[in-house]
Design a protein around this motif. Structure first.
Motif, PDB file in Angstrom:
ATOM      1  N   VAL A 108       1.113  -1.088  -0.036  1.00  0.00           N
ATOM      2  CA  VAL A 108       0.028  -0.088  -0.122  1.00  0.00           C
ATOM      3  C   VAL A 108       0.907   1.249  -0.104  1.00  0.00           C
ATOM      4  O   VAL A 108       1.999   1.356   0.821  1.00  0.00           O
ATOM      5  N   LEU A 109       0.707   2.110  -0.737  1.00  0.00           N
ATOM      6  CA  LEU A 109       1.666   3.323  -1.237  1.00  0.00           C
ATOM      7  C   LEU A 109       0.682   4.853  -0.774  1.00  0.00           C
ATOM      8  O   LEU A 109      -0.575   4.851  -1.036  1.00  0.00           O
ATOM      9  N   ALA A 110       1.517   5.605  -0.404  1.00  0.00           N
ATOM     10  CA  ALA A 110       0.870   6.901   0.125  1.00  0.00           C
ATOM     11  C   ALA A 110       0.545   7.735  -1.270  1.00  0.00           C
ATOM     12  O   ALA A 110       1.179   7.634  -2.165  1.00  0.00           O
ATOM     13  N   ALA A 111      -0.535   8.038  -1.441  1.00  0.00           N
ATOM     14  CA  ALA A 111      -1.305   8.626  -2.728  1.00  0.00           C
ATOM     15  C   ALA A 111      -0.705  10.018  -2.849  1.00  0.00           C
ATOM     16  O   ALA A 111      -0.547  10.687  -3.991  1.00  0.00           O
ATOM     17  N   ALA A 112      -0.251  10.889  -1.866  1.00  0.00           N
ATOM     18  CA  ALA A 112       0.101  11.946  -1.951  1.00  0.00           C
ATOM     19  C   ALA A 112       1.142  12.237  -0.679  1.00  0.00           C
ATOM     20  O   ALA A 112       1.031  11.501   0.436  1.00  0.00           O
ATOM     21  N   PRO A 113       1.949  13.193  -0.674  1.00  0.00           N
ATOM     22  CA  PRO A 113       2.855  13.513   0.387  1.00  0.00           C
ATOM     23  C   PRO A 113       2.116  14.166   1.850  1.00  0.00           C
ATOM     24  O   PRO A 113       0.978  14.682   1.417  1.00  0.00           O
TER      25      PRO A 113
END
Length: 298
Positions: free
Chosen positions: A59-64
């Motif tokens: 799962v990846l961060a969609a935005a900082p």
């Protein structure tokens, strides 16, 4: 925003459901389709099988942003009414909330137990690994539920307008457009008998080869987004002119479903060689999705 899951849409993951855009008791997605359910507040990025989840999908961060909070204590198991109290108030399961600029935040739910890599106060970049897709909380299949909010209000990242325009010129938050697929095959495979749904869902039903004395030769198709009247066409061809074909029509809408067709062994053994299975998902006379697979009888 960027894709919040490390997979290829339409290949080894798919979008199962979108935020519900209907204000009443009915439901519809941003394209006025049926990939939603009443009151659904996020986007579900689904894995094809439990096997895929167990192998690990990030799962990846969609935005900082900055991690507002996380949970990593709930088991990965199918939700049932019997343990509804166990997830009451924690329906998200294991997850992470990231705060962004201007009152925006993203929430990542149903993550795998023991996989969370961040904690409150951590700064993350777009694409930072937060953990892995799991089966925790209130869920019936392995997926990432992504919620997007601004100042506490739910926002549909595919169309931020207050009233859905059915996909016509709506404002999107995605850096690159994510394809809308109204329904498709998830997987197909051969089996020596009528497979059980739990085995298909687990990823253990499909066989690459079968012995010549197998009790039956069965082809199955596993799909999502089915509508009443859709047809799943299952066809098998093989040695010595072997040929089977069957159309299975859906009797009602199905979020996820499978159909199977085959033949029992009536002779001493199946002809040895390569068998080819083809499954088509057909809607209103047009092929919505198609997959083929080879299997060897030894």
């Amino acid at each position: 925003m960027s894709l919040p899951i490390d997979c290829e849409l339409g290949v080894n993951c798919h979008i199962q459901q979108y935020p519900d855009r209907d204000p009443g008791p009915e439901f519809r997605d941003f394209r006025c389709g049926q990939l939603a359910y009443d009151g659904h507040k996020g986007t579900d990025f689904s894995l094809p099988t439990l096997k895929a989840m167990q192998e690990g999908v990030n799962v990846l961060a969609a935005a900082p942003g900055v991690v507002r909070g996380s949970r990593d204590s709930m088991p990965d198991k199918y939700f049932t009414k019997e343990h509804a109290e166990d997830v009451s108030g924690r329906e998200c399961g294991n997850g992470v909330v990231v705060r962004h600029a201007d009152g925006w935040e993203t929430q990542y739910c149903h993550m795998k137990l023991g996989s969370i890599r961040v904690q409150k106060g951590n700064r993350v970049k777009q694409g930072t690994i937060l953990g892995e897709v799991g089966l925790s909380g209130k869920t019936q299949f392995p997926h990432l539920h992504l919620s997007v909010r601004q100042n506490g209000q739910v926002v549909d990242p595919f169309d931020t307008s207050d009233t859905s325009l059915c996909g016509q010129a709506g404002n999107s938050l995605w850096h690159s457009e994510l394809p809308y697929v109204p329904g498709a095959l998830i997987d197909i495979g051969f089996s020596p008998n009528l497979p059980k749904y739990e085995d298909i869902h687990a990823g253990s039903a499909k066989m690459n080869s079968l012995p010549a004395e197998s009790e039956a030769l069965v082809l199955f198709g596993f799909a999502y987004g089915g509508l009443k009247g859709d047809i799943m066409r299952l066809s098998i061809s093989g040695p010595n002119g072997f040929s089977l074909s069957h159309d299975a029509e859906l009797e009602k809408n199905r979020a996820r479903f499978f159909r199977a067709y085959g033949k029992r062994l009536k002779q001493a053994a199946w002809p040895q060689g390569t068998y080819r299975g083809t499954v088509k998902m057909i809607r209103d006379g047009a092929t919505l999705s198609e997959q083929s697979i080879n299997m060897i009888i030894e």
